[in-house]
Design an enzyme around this catalytic site. Structure first.
Site, mmCIF file in Angstrom:
data_model
loop_
_atom_site.group_PDB
_atom_site.id
_atom_site.type_symbol
_atom_site.label_atom_id
_atom_site.label_comp_id
_atom_site.label_asym_id
_atom_site.label_seq_id
_atom_site.Cartn_x
_atom_site.Cartn_y
_atom_site.Cartn_z
ATOM 1 N N HIS A 32 43.095 31.546 41.144
ATOM 2 C CA HIS A 32 43.590 33.249 41.935
ATOM 3 C C HIS A 32 42.143 33.384 41.695
ATOM 4 O O HIS A 32 41.831 34.559 41.688
ATOM 5 C CB HIS A 32 44.663 34.304 41.345
ATOM 6 C CG HIS A 32 44.229 35.825 42.359
ATOM 7 N ND1 HIS A 32 45.105 35.775 43.757
ATOM 8 C CD2 HIS A 32 44.108 36.728 41.973
ATOM 9 C CE1 HIS A 32 44.410 36.921 44.286
ATOM 10 N NE2 HIS A 32 44.045 37.370 42.905
ATOM 11 N N TYR A 35 38.775 30.442 41.005
ATOM 12 C CA TYR A 35 38.516 29.379 42.945
ATOM 13 C C TYR A 35 38.708 27.801 42.773
ATOM 14 O O TYR A 35 37.600 27.405 43.388
ATOM 15 C CB TYR A 35 37.200 30.488 43.461
ATOM 16 C CG TYR A 35 37.235 31.805 44.371
ATOM 17 C CD1 TYR A 35 37.734 32.077 45.243
ATOM 18 C CD2 TYR A 35 37.729 33.508 42.836
ATOM 19 C CE1 TYR A 35 38.181 33.172 45.744
ATOM 20 C CE2 TYR A 35 37.916 34.039 43.148
ATOM 21 C CZ TYR A 35 38.368 34.211 45.140
ATOM 22 O OH TYR A 35 38.446 35.493 45.629
ATOM 23 N N HIS A 81 47.723 39.786 49.713
ATOM 24 C CA HIS A 81 49.418 39.777 48.084
ATOM 25 C C HIS A 81 50.062 38.929 48.725
ATOM 26 O O HIS A 81 51.476 40.146 49.075
ATOM 27 C CB HIS A 81 49.079 41.823 48.470
ATOM 28 C CG HIS A 81 48.789 42.385 46.868
ATOM 29 N ND1 HIS A 81 49.718 43.148 45.756
ATOM 30 C CD2 HIS A 81 48.514 41.477 45.175
ATOM 31 C CE1 HIS A 81 49.941 43.113 44.653
ATOM 32 N NE2 HIS A 81 48.950 42.417 44.195
ATOM 33 N N ARG A 102 40.160 49.621 44.873
ATOM 34 C CA ARG A 102 39.544 50.021 43.822
ATOM 35 C C ARG A 102 38.329 48.748 44.123
ATOM 36 O O ARG A 102 37.449 49.270 43.191
ATOM 37 C CB ARG A 102 40.898 49.536 42.952
ATOM 38 C CG ARG A 102 40.813 50.462 42.395
ATOM 39 C CD ARG A 102 41.649 50.505 40.570
ATOM 40 N NE ARG A 102 42.738 49.396 41.101
ATOM 41 C CZ ARG A 102 43.898 49.179 40.991
ATOM 42 N NH1 ARG A 102 44.752 49.955 42.076
ATOM 43 N NH2 ARG A 102 43.874 47.634 41.006
ATOM 44 N N GLN A 301 48.884 48.528 37.395
ATOM 45 C CA GLN A 301 47.578 49.328 38.552
ATOM 46 C C GLN A 301 46.726 50.784 37.649
ATOM 47 O O GLN A 301 46.903 51.454 37.300
ATOM 48 C CB GLN A 301 48.156 49.916 40.179
ATOM 49 C CG GLN A 301 49.118 48.521 40.623
ATOM 50 C CD GLN A 301 47.712 47.404 40.690
ATOM 51 O OE1 GLN A 301 47.532 47.643 42.345
ATOM 52 N NE2 GLN A 301 47.648 46.687 40.169
#
Length: 733
Positions: A32, A35, A81, A102, A301
Site C-alpha cells: 500500500h 508500490y 478504502h 486530508r 484519523q
C-alpha cells in the site's frame, strides 16, 4: 515482511533492527505504501506525460495540482478504502473520505467537493445488503458533516465484487498558485508539530494488514484494524490549517494516513534536509498503554504533521488552540541524514529516512495473460438471441432502465448533500459534477469518475482507455475542456501472473491514451489484493478527469427540457456488444471484445461539445455509454420530464443498445442546427438527426424502405420512471 526484505533492513542498518524500526519498515515497505509491485509500470505516467503548462505539481506529492486560470489552482486525487469497507462498512468508507480530504488539505487547498466510485456484489446478495447501506451511510455521514458537497460518481454491482467491494473516494480543492504546500521538512532547527486528534489503537496495521492481503473467512477478525473517524474534528482541522496557511506559519506539512507517524516522519525527513529527531513519548495518546511500535503504526484519523520555524511556533499553537485543535511539538529537523526517535530517554529508532520512504523493495513480478483470456474473448455475444420484434425491444429498454447498474441511484445519492457551500452547478446524475470557483468570472471545474471492469477483463489495454475516454467525454459534454487525470487502479493479487499482466497492460493503455489526449496523470492510487481466496475481481481502473469551465454559466446538462428542440447523435454507431450491459443484464454473459477505442474520435467530439457550449448552441448533452442510446434517451427524458420522438435508421437493436464510444446525444437550440453541422464537419465528427423533444412518452420509430417513419413502440414516461426508480429501494429494503 518477507524474509529477504528483513535481511535487507539488517544490511541497511548494519545490525538487527529494533522492534520500532521493524514497525516503520514493515508498514512503509507494504504494498500500500511502497508500490513495490506497481512502481516499475507506473513510471510510464511520467515518461509519457504530455507537455503542458497547466501541471504545477505532478506525481509524488500528496495530490497533483493544475493551473485552471486567473491565478487559481486545483488539486484533486482519488484513493481506495476497499478492504476496510468490507470489514467495517461505515467506518471504512467514512475514513476513506476523511483520508482523501486530508491529502487535499496538505497541498494548501480548501477542499470544495468529493465524489465516490462504489462497487458491490450482486444487488440481491446478502453480503451486499450488509455492506452497501453501511458504505453509503459512511460516505454521506462523513462528507455531510464536513460540509462538502458530493457531486458525482458511480454505484456498480457485479458478482466479481462479492465479499470484496470497491470504495474509491475523490476530493478536489482550490487555492491560489502561491499557496501550494509541500510534504518537506527543510531547515535544521525547525520544529515538528503533531496536531489534530490523539493517537489511539484504531487502525494499527491498517495499511499493511488490510491493503496487502486477500480476503478469507477470517477477514471479520481484522475489524480492529479499521480506523475510526471523527468528521467534526476534521472540519475544525480544515479551518485551522487554512488559517495557518494564510499566516504563512507552515514550512512543510503532511497528513497522517496510511502508516501514521511512520509515514509522516520518514517522508517529511526524506524530502527535506534529510534528518529529524522525534521524542515519541511526546505524541498525545488516547490510550496510555500503547507501545512505541503501536504509536508508529497507528492510523488514527484527523491528524496532521507540520514543520514550523522556531519563531512561529507560539503563533501556530495559538491558532490551533483557538480552533480547539490539540497540538504538540514532538521533535525538530536536523541535518544528520538520520531519523532518530527516543522513547523515555532511550533511542529506539536510528535510520536513514530515505530507505524507508523512497527505497523500498521494487519487484519485477512475472506476468502473462490469464489462461482463460482466449476462450473469454472468443465467446462473443453474437451467439446470444436478440429481441426479434417491437415488443421484445420495448421490454429490453425497460429491463435495462431498471437493471441495478443502470437504474436510478437516488436511494444512494439522496443521502449525500450535493449543494452545500452554494457553489455546486451540477451534480449526479449528470454526466459530470460542476463546481464554481470564482463568482465574478464564473470560472469553474467539471469532474467525472468512471470505470468498467467488464471491458478491462476482456482487454485490459483497451479497458483502461475506455474508462478514460468515458470520463473525458463526460467532462466535455458539460462544455468543460478536459485538463488532467487521476486514477485508482483496483486489481487482484500482484503475485498472480495473470493479474499482473492485466495491471501492466492497463497502465500501458492508460499512459498511451493520456499522452494522445494531452491530459497528464497527476497522481492516484494502486489497490492490489482485491480478491476472495484465489478469485480476483475484474481488473477495475477507475479514472477521474478534471476539466475547466471558463464560465460555468455556459454549462450544458443532460435534461430534455426544451420542447420541440432537435435531437442529434454525434458520433458513429457500430455493432459492438462485448462486455455490454445488454449481454450482462439479459444473459449474465461476459465475452468477446469491448467496444473499439477511438481516441481521435473522442478528441474531435470533445472539441465540438466544448465549442458548441461556448457558442450557446445546446440545451442538453448526454454521453452514450453503458446501455447504449436507449439508456441515454431514458435518462435525459426522465431528468428533464419531457419525452422524445425518435426515428432510427438501420437495425433498431444495434442503434439502441450498441455501446460504441465517442458518441453523445445533443439537443440543439432552435436555429443552431446548421452551426452544429458545421462544427461536426470541421472536426470530422459524424452527425445524424434523431428526432425532437416533446410529449410524455419515449416514442421510437424506424425508417422504412419507402423513407417514411414507422412506429416501433412507445413507452410512457410514467412507466419508464417506475422501472428506473424502484430497483434500488427494493433491494435496500
Amino acid at each position: 515482511m518477507k524474509e529477504e526484505e528483513y535481511r535487507r533492513v539488517r544490511d541497511i542498518l548494519g545490525r538487527r533492527p529494533t522492534s520500532a524500526e521493524l514497525a516503520i519498515y514493515s508498514v512503509m515497505w507494504s504494498e500500500h505504501c511502497s508500490y513495490k509491485s506497481s512502481k516499475v509500470h507506473l513510471r510510464q505516467f511520467g515518461d509519457k506525460a504530455p507537455q503542458t503548462d497547466a501541471l504545477l505539481v505532478g506525481m509524488g506529492e500528496n495530490a497533483g495540482v493544475v493551473d485552471v486560470g486567473q491565478g487559481w489552482a486545483v488539486t484533486f486525487k482519488v484513493e481506495s478504502h476497499n478492504h476496510p469497507s468490507y470489514v467495517e462498512p461505515y467506518q471504512g468508507a467514512a475514513t476513506g473520505v476523511g483520508g482523501i480530504v486530508r491529502d487535499i488539505m496538505s497541498m494548501g487547498a480548501r477542499p470544495i467537493a468529493v465524489m465516490d466510485s462504489l462497487r458491490f456484489g450482486p444487488a440481491d446478495a446478502p453480503d451486499t445488503q450488509r455492506v452497501l447501506p453501511g458504505v453509503v451511510a459512511g460516505v454521506g455521514g462523513y462528507g455531510n458533516s464536513l460540509g462538502l458537497p458530493n457531486i458525482g460518481g458511480e454505484t456498480v454491482f457485479d458478482e466479481c465484487y462479492a465479499q470484496n467491494p470497491l470504495v474509491n473516494a475523490l476530493c478536489v480543492g482550490v487555492m491560489k498558485h502561491e499557496d501550494i504546500k509541500r510534504a518537506v521538512a527543510p531547515g535544521p532547527g525547525n520544529r515538528v508539530i503533531l496536531f489534530g486528534a490523539g493517537t489511539g489503537p484504531d487502525g494499527i496495521g491498517g495499511a499493511s494488514v488490510l491493503a496487502s492481503a486477500t480476503f478469507d473467512e477470517e477477514s471479520q477478525a481484522k475489524r480492529p484494524s479499521v480506523q475510526v473517524g471523527d468528521p467534526f474534528m476534521e472540519k475544525l482541522l480544515i479551518e485551522c490549517c487554512l488559517e495557518l496557511f494564510r499566516e504563512d506559519l507552515v514550512v512543510g506539512i503532511q497528513d497522517l494516513g496510511a502508516a501514521g507517524v511512520s509515514c509522516a516522519t520518514t517522508e517529511l525527513a526524506a524530502a527535506g534536509t534529510g534528518g529529524m529527531h522525534v521524542e515519541l513519548d511526546s505524541v498525545p495518546l488516547r490510550d496510555a498503554t500503547l507501545r512505541p511500535e503501536e504509536i508508529l503504526m497507528s492510523e488514527s484519523q484527523e491528524r496532521m504533521m507540520a514543520v514550523v520555524e522556531p519563531g512561529k511556533v507560539d503563533r501556530f499553537l495559538e491558532i490551533c488552540a483557538r480552533w480547539e485543535i490539540p497540538a504538540t511539538t514532538i521533535g525538530a529537523v536536523t541535518d544528520t541524514g538520520r531519523l532518530v526517535m527516543t522513547w523515555r530517554g532511550e533511542t529506539i529508532v536510528d535510520i536513514p529516512p530515505t530507505t524507508a520512504a523512497d527505497e523500498g523493495p521494487v519487484y519485477q513480478r512475472p506476468y502473462e495473460p490469464p489462461a482463460d483470456l482466449g476462450s473469454l474473448q472468443s465467446d462473443t455475444p453474437g451467439r446470444l438471441t436478440r429481441p426479434s420484434n417491437a415488443d421484445e425491444i420495448r421490454r429490453t429498454v425497460l429491463w435495462l432502465a431498471g437493471s441495478p447498474n443502470l437504474a436510478s441511484k437516488t436511494w444512494v445519492t439522496s443521502q449525500y448533500d450535493r449543494y452545500v457551500l452554494g457553489n455546486t452547478v451540477m451534480a449526479m446524475p449528470e454526466d459530470a459534477g460542476v463546481v464554481r470557483i470564482d463568482d465574478e468570472s464564473g470560472l469553474g471545474i467539471a469532474l467525472s469518475l468512471d470505470g468498467n471492469g467488464r471491458y478491462t477483463r476482456l482487454d485490459p489495454y483497451a479497458g483502461a482507455q475506455l474508462a478514460l475516454s468515458e470520463a473525458f467525454r463526460n467532462v466535455a459534454a458539460t462544455g468543460a475542456r478536459p485538463l488532467a487525470v487521476t486514477n485508482c487502479l483496483n486489481f487482484g493479487s500482484p503475485e498472480d501472473p495473470g493479474v499482473m499482466w492485466q495491471f501492466a497492460r492497463a497502465v500501458e493503455g492508460l499512459a498511451d491514451a493520456c499522452q494522445y489526449l494531452g491530459v497528464p496523470v497527476t497522481g492516484g492510487n494502486v489497490s492490489f489484493y482485491n480478491q476472495t481466496g484465489s478469485t480476483p475481481i475484474n481488473p477495475t481502473p477507475v479514472i477521474g478527469v478534471l476539466g475547466v469551465h471558463d464560465d460555468v454559466r455556459r454549462h450544458v446538462n443532460m435534461s430534455f427540457t426544451s420542447d420541440g428542440a432537435t435531437l442529434a447523435l454525434l458520433g458513429e454507431t457500430r455493432e459492438e456488444f462485448g462486455g455490454s450491459e445488454w449481454a450482462h443484464v439479459v444473459y449474465g454473459h461476459l465475452g468477446g471484445l469491448p467496444p473499439l477505442v477511438d481516441l481521435a474520435a473522442e478528441r474531435a467530439l470533445a472539441s465540438v461539445l466544448v465549442n458548441a457550449a461556448r457558442e450557446g448552441l445546446l440545451t442538453a448533452a448526454h454521453d452514450v455509454s453503458d446501455g447504449g442510446l436507449s439508456q441515454a434517451l431514458v435518462e435525459s427524458c426522465l431528468r428533464g420530464g419531457l419525452g422524445a420522438k425518435i426515428t432510427l435508421r438501420g437495425d433498431a437493436f444495434v442503434s439502441l443498445f450498441s455501446e460504441s464510444v465517442a458518441r453523445t446525444v445533443v439537443a440543439i437550440r432552435p436555429g443552431g442546427e446548421g452551426r452544429i453541422v458545421q462544427l461536426c464537419e470541421a472536426a470530422g465528427v459524424p452527425v445524424s438527426q434523431l428526432g425532437v423533444i416533446g410529449g410524455d412518452s419515449l416514442d421510437i420509430s424506424t425508417l422504412g424502405s419507402d423513407g417514411e417513419a414507422q412506429e416501433l413502440f412507445s413507452i410512457p414516461l410514467v412507466e419508464l420512471r417506475d422501472a428506473h426508480e424502484r430497483t434500488l429501494p427494493s433491494y435496500a429494503g
